[in-house]
Motif scaffolding. Structure first.
Motif, PDB file in Angstrom:
ATOM      1  N   ALA A 149       0.836  -1.207   0.000  1.00  0.00           N
ATOM      2  CA  ALA A 149       0.000   0.000   0.000  1.00  0.00           C
ATOM      3  C   ALA A 149       0.868   1.254   0.000  1.00  0.00           C
ATOM      4  N   GLY A 150       1.965   1.236   0.758  1.00  0.00           N
ATOM      5  CA  GLY A 150       2.859   2.395   0.788  1.00  0.00           C
ATOM      6  C   GLY A 150       3.477   2.674  -0.564  1.00  0.00           C
ATOM      7  N   LEU A 151       3.903   1.603  -1.256  1.00  0.00           N
ATOM      8  CA  LEU A 151       4.503   1.775  -2.577  1.00  0.00           C
ATOM      9  C   LEU A 151       3.496   2.355  -3.567  1.00  0.00           C
ATOM     10  N   ILE A 152       2.258   1.852  -3.529  1.00  0.00           N
ATOM     11  CA  ILE A 152       1.215   2.367  -4.438  1.00  0.00           C
ATOM     12  C   ILE A 152       0.919   3.828  -4.122  1.00  0.00           C
ATOM     13  N   GLY A 153       0.829   4.156  -2.835  1.00  0.00           N
ATOM     14  CA  GLY A 153       0.552   5.542  -2.450  1.00  0.00           C
ATOM     15  C   GLY A 153       1.638   6.499  -2.907  1.00  0.00           C
ATOM     16  N   VAL A 154       2.894   6.117  -2.704  1.00  0.00           N
ATOM     17  CA  VAL A 154       4.012   6.964  -3.151  1.00  0.00           C
ATOM     18  C   VAL A 154       3.984   7.124  -4.665  1.00  0.00           C
ATOM     19  N   GLY A 155       3.702   6.027  -5.363  1.00  0.00           N
ATOM     20  CA  GLY A 155       3.680   6.088  -6.825  1.00  0.00           C
ATOM     21  C   GLY A 155       2.565   6.973  -7.359  1.00  0.00           C
ATOM     22  N   LEU A 156       1.418   6.928  -6.713  1.00  0.00           N
ATOM     23  CA  LEU A 156       0.272   7.698  -7.209  1.00  0.00           C
ATOM     24  C   LEU A 156       0.391   9.186  -6.924  1.00  0.00           C
ATOM     25  N   TRP A 157       0.946   9.559  -5.750  1.00  0.00           N
ATOM     26  CA  TRP A 157       0.860  10.953  -5.318  1.00  0.00           C
ATOM     27  C   TRP A 157       2.198  11.687  -5.179  1.00  0.00           C
ATOM     28  N   LEU A 158       3.308  10.975  -5.149  1.00  0.00           N
ATOM     29  CA  LEU A 158       4.573  11.666  -4.889  1.00  0.00           C
ATOM     30  C   LEU A 158       5.584  11.609  -6.037  1.00  0.00           C
ATOM     31  N   LEU A 159       5.571  10.537  -6.840  1.00  0.00           N
ATOM     32  CA  LEU A 159       6.632  10.375  -7.829  1.00  0.00           C
ATOM     33  C   LEU A 159       6.623  11.465  -8.899  1.00  0.00           C
ATOM     34  N   ASN A 160       5.455  11.770  -9.458  1.00  0.00           N
ATOM     35  CA  ASN A 160       5.403  12.801 -10.506  1.00  0.00           C
ATOM     36  C   ASN A 160       5.847  14.176  -9.997  1.00  0.00           C
ATOM     37  N   PRO A 161       5.326  14.659  -8.848  1.00  0.00           N
ATOM     38  CA  PRO A 161       5.841  15.936  -8.319  1.00  0.00           C
ATOM     39  C   PRO A 161       7.335  15.878  -8.019  1.00  0.00           C
ATOM     40  N   PHE A 162       7.820  14.723  -7.569  1.00  0.00           N
ATOM     41  CA  PHE A 162       9.240  14.556  -7.264  1.00  0.00           C
ATOM     42  C   PHE A 162      10.096  14.748  -8.516  1.00  0.00           C
ATOM     43  N   PHE A 163       9.724  14.093  -9.615  1.00  0.00           N
ATOM     44  CA  PHE A 163      10.501  14.224 -10.851  1.00  0.00           C
ATOM     45  C   PHE A 163      10.328  15.612 -11.480  1.00  0.00           C
ATOM     46  N   ALA A 164       9.152  16.207 -11.331  1.00  0.00           N
ATOM     47  CA  ALA A 164       8.959  17.569 -11.846  1.00  0.00           C
ATOM     48  C   ALA A 164       9.884  18.551 -11.123  1.00  0.00           C
ATOM     49  N   LEU A 165      10.025  18.368  -9.814  1.00  0.00           N
ATOM     50  CA  LEU A 165      10.909  19.240  -9.029  1.00  0.00           C
ATOM     51  C   LEU A 165      12.359  19.074  -9.465  1.00  0.00           C
ATOM     52  N   LEU A 166      12.776  17.819  -9.692  1.00  0.00           N
ATOM     53  CA  LEU A 166      14.158  17.575 -10.108  1.00  0.00           C
ATOM     54  C   LEU A 166      14.411  18.070 -11.530  1.00  0.00           C
ATOM     55  N   ALA A 167      13.396  17.988 -12.384  1.00  0.00           N
ATOM     56  CA  ALA A 167      13.569  18.446 -13.765  1.00  0.00           C
ATOM     57  C   ALA A 167      13.843  19.942 -13.820  1.00  0.00           C
ATOM     58  N   ASN A 168      13.269  20.685 -12.896  1.00  0.00           N
ATOM     59  CA  ASN A 168      13.502  22.132 -12.866  1.00  0.00           C
ATOM     60  C   ASN A 168      14.934  22.479 -12.488  1.00  0.00           C
ATOM     61  N   ALA A 169      15.657  21.536 -11.889  1.00  0.00           N
ATOM     62  CA  ALA A 169      17.053  21.793 -11.501  1.00  0.00           C
ATOM     63  C   ALA A 169      17.988  21.720 -12.695  1.00  0.00           C
ATOM     64  N   ASN A 170      17.504  21.143 -13.829  1.00  0.00           N
ATOM     65  CA  ASN A 170      18.301  21.049 -15.059  1.00  0.00           C
ATOM     66  C   ASN A 170      19.636  20.336 -14.828  1.00  0.00           C
ATOM     67  N   ALA A 171      19.619  19.307 -13.993  1.00  0.00           N
ATOM     68  CA  ALA A 171      20.827  18.523 -13.728  1.00  0.00           C
ATOM     69  C   ALA A 171      20.556  17.088 -14.169  1.00  0.00           C
ATOM     70  N   ARG A 172      21.127  16.689 -15.307  1.00  0.00           N
ATOM     71  CA  ARG A 172      20.858  15.378 -15.887  1.00  0.00           C
ATOM     72  C   ARG A 172      21.265  14.246 -14.947  1.00  0.00           C
TER      73      ARG A 172
END
Length: 611
Positions: free
Chosen positions: A195-218
């Motif tokens: 359940a924890g893995l599904i919850g993180v995947g549904l609500w946290l992963l996309n915002p997490f990668f969006a935040l990192l993408a703004n850093a422009n560090a490959r």
């Protein structure tokens, strides 16, 4: 000489990479596949070959991350909607195959004198095919994205899921564990982790990668991708589940993300290297001493197990309605044991069900079945080509085509479409999967190549990467959807025009992002309706106006359906359902006797009641 694994780690890494670089291309050139090359390379440099390594298990533990990453990449291609479409293959065909093959192999074990517990665990270990090996073969042959490839992946997923209940059963089959019962704490922990893995995947992963993408560090994005894969695997392991299934779930949860392609690019190099090391470690683990001492018994068990499982795979496929040719293909591809068998046998040994000798023997059987699989697939392919050769006589396959337009499918629809393009002298490349249709087209002056448009390698050979326009003119809904999906992902520069089967298919194509679609009967039905109006005496100008209004209503309804669902816009359709009217027309207006209870009577109340 002292094995380098006991000393310099750098020497160890150099030897591993050198063995992989030398063996894989040679075996691939011979048509045996890179998997067999890795297995043989591991056997040569391992403790039972040149003795350059003494502890293959240490390499295997690291290299298993390759399997984990492979499952992540599979998951990232499996959108939830596709998994839902595959549910019958996963829980229907997959479950039927596991049950049937497990029963046959357990029965075979009982016939040779094993106890019921040993026969069951030994047989079920062989039921679990090697996901890594099968996926590598599918990928090398360009079949991972085909319909039969997807059906095979569905079965592999169900087999991987089966390891969880099988490990639980060992506790009940163990000689001294009859009263242990369920580990409710372990089950609760597994549910919490899932359940924890599904919850993180549904609500946290996309915002997490969006935040990192703004850093422009490959490099940060690459590190984050590895973190997600390994973190998901770790969480599932902590819950007592499969690390590979954790990575698969992480991939599925990110399959709808806008970062999915970037994640694939970041993970792919690690996956390839580690997967090669995994197969090399499996080759190193083959105990040649045990094989030499019991080679007759082991050879008999390998041949019998592969034959029995192959029969079970074929029978399950046929019972599920799979075509005979694909059923043979599945039997050849899935007739081996897999890496999860090592986990199952180790647990059985720890529980006292297996002794050391039996564990080593059955492990050798699993490894040898994996070694033989590329040969079995190759023999099956040659037999298939021999029977297919007369059918493909005089038919060419695409090779580096360079047409400005690539047409996939040359049935009635494609033949008509081609006329306008050829009249304007556009360079048109055509592929078709029906050899009879290709030969028939040649009689009328068409050059059509034999190829399956759902295979990425065929699309590349057909010039899809250079084409300005890709025309999907096939008749099958699933086939068209798969071609569009691959073309959108792999050839973004090309415009994609697709033939649609019906309205539901049109909506699916629009959501997939095609540049143009048309229902295969829409225009002919419109023209037919216009001719019917004129035939009934309607003036041609009025008939044309009515058709224009119908087109407009249809387009408005389609736009509503895209946003509000399939049943939206029904009011825009004209129906011939009779409108009910009163049986007896009222002779006088209705009267209200208690105005305080009902309020003032509305205007035109008689008319509204009648309506």
């Amino acid at each position: 000489m002292a094995p380098p694994s006991d000393g310099n780690t750098l020497v160890q890494a150099v030897i591993l990479l050198a063995a992989a670089v030398i063996a894989a291309p040679i075996f691939k050139k011979l048509g045996l596949g890179s998997v067999l090359g890795y297995l043989c390379a591991g056997l040569v440099i391992g403790p039972f070959g040149l003795k350059l390594f003494s502890n293959p298990q240490s390499i295997l533990h690291v290299a298993e991350l390759g399997v984990v990453m492979f499952l992540f990449l599979i998951g990232i291609e499996m959108q939830p909607s596709r998994l839902w479409r595959m549910r019958k293959d996963i829980f229907g065909l997959g479950a039927l195959q596991v049950t049937l093959c497990g029963s046959l192999l357990t029965g075979a074990g009982l016939l040779v004198g094993f106890t019921p517990a040993v026969a069951f665990i030994g047989g079920m270990g062989f039921v679990l095919s090697s996901t890594a090996m099968v996926m590598q073969i599918l990928e090398e042959r360009g079949e991972a994205t085909t319909t039969r490839g997807q059906r095979t992946i569905s079965t592999l997923l169900l087999e991987d899921l089966s390891i969880v209940p099988l490990l639980g059963l060992i506790a009940f089959l163990a000689p001294a564990s009859g009263s242990n019962g369920f580990d409710w704490g372990g089950i609760a922990l597994a549910v919490i982790c899932l359940a924890g893995l599904i919850g993180v995947g549904l609500w946290l992963l996309n915002p997490f990668f969006a935040l990192l993408a703004n850093a422009n560090a490959r490099e940060v994005m690459t590190a984050a991708a590895l973190l997600v894969v390994l973190g998901a695997a770790l969480v599932m392991e902590l819950g007592g589940l499969s690390a590979a299934m954790g990575a698969f779930m992480a991939g599925v949860l990110l399959s709808e993300s806008s970062f999915r392609r970037q994640l694939e690019v970041d993970i792919e190099p690690f996956r390839g290297i580690l997967l090669g090391l995994f197969f090399m470690a499996v080759g190193m683990s083959l105990d040649l001493k045990v094989v030499a001492e019991s080679w007759r018994l082991i050879a008999l068990i390998v041949m019998a197990s592969m034959f029995v499982k192959g029969c079970g795979v074929y029978l399950a496929a046929r019972l599920f309605g799979v075509a005979r040719r694909e059923a043979f293909y599945r039997a050849a591809l899935l007739a081996q044991g897999g890496d999860f068998a090592f986990v199952l046998y180790a647990a059985a040994a720890k529980a006292g069900l297996f002794d050391a000798r039996l564990t080593a023997t059955l492990s050798a059987v699993i490894i040898l079945s994996m070694v033989l699989t590329p040969f079995v697939v190759m023999v099956r392919q040659r037999l298939f080509n021999r029977t297919l050769k007369p059918l493909l006589e005089g038919v060419e396959e695409p090779d580096n085509l360079t047409g400005q337009v690539l047409m996939i499918g040359f049935g009635r629809f494609g033949q008509i479409v081609s006329q306008a393009l050829l009249a304007r002298n556009f360079d048109l490349s055509i592929i078709e999967s029906d050899a009879k249709r290709i030969r028939s087209a040649a009689d009328f002056g068409f050059k059509v190549y034999y190829g399956d448009g759902t295979r990425l390698d065929v699309l590349r050979a057909s010039g899809a990467a250079e084409a300005t326009l890709i025309l999907v003119c096939v008749s099958g809904i699933e086939t068209a959807n798969r071609i569009v999906e691959i073309a959108k992902a792999e050839f973004p520069a090309a415009k994609i025009f697709a033939r649609s089967y019906d309205r539901g298919h049109t909506l699916a194509l629009l959501k997939a992002g095609v540049d143009y679609q048309i229902r295969e009967t829409f225009e002919s039905a419109m023209q037919f309706g216009e001719a019917a109006l004129i035939g009934l005496g309607v003036a041609p100008e009025e008939a044309a106006t009515l058709l224009a209004e119908t087109r407009k209503s249809d387009a408005e309804r389609l736009a509503l359906q895209m946003t509000a669902g399939f049943h939206a816009g029904r009011e825009l359709m004209r129906g011939n359902m009779p409108i009910p009217t009163p049986l007896i027309k009222p002779k006088r207006a209705g009267q209200i006797f208690d105005e305080s209870a009902t309020g003032p009577a509305p205007e035109n109340s008689t008319t509204e009641a009648a309506q």
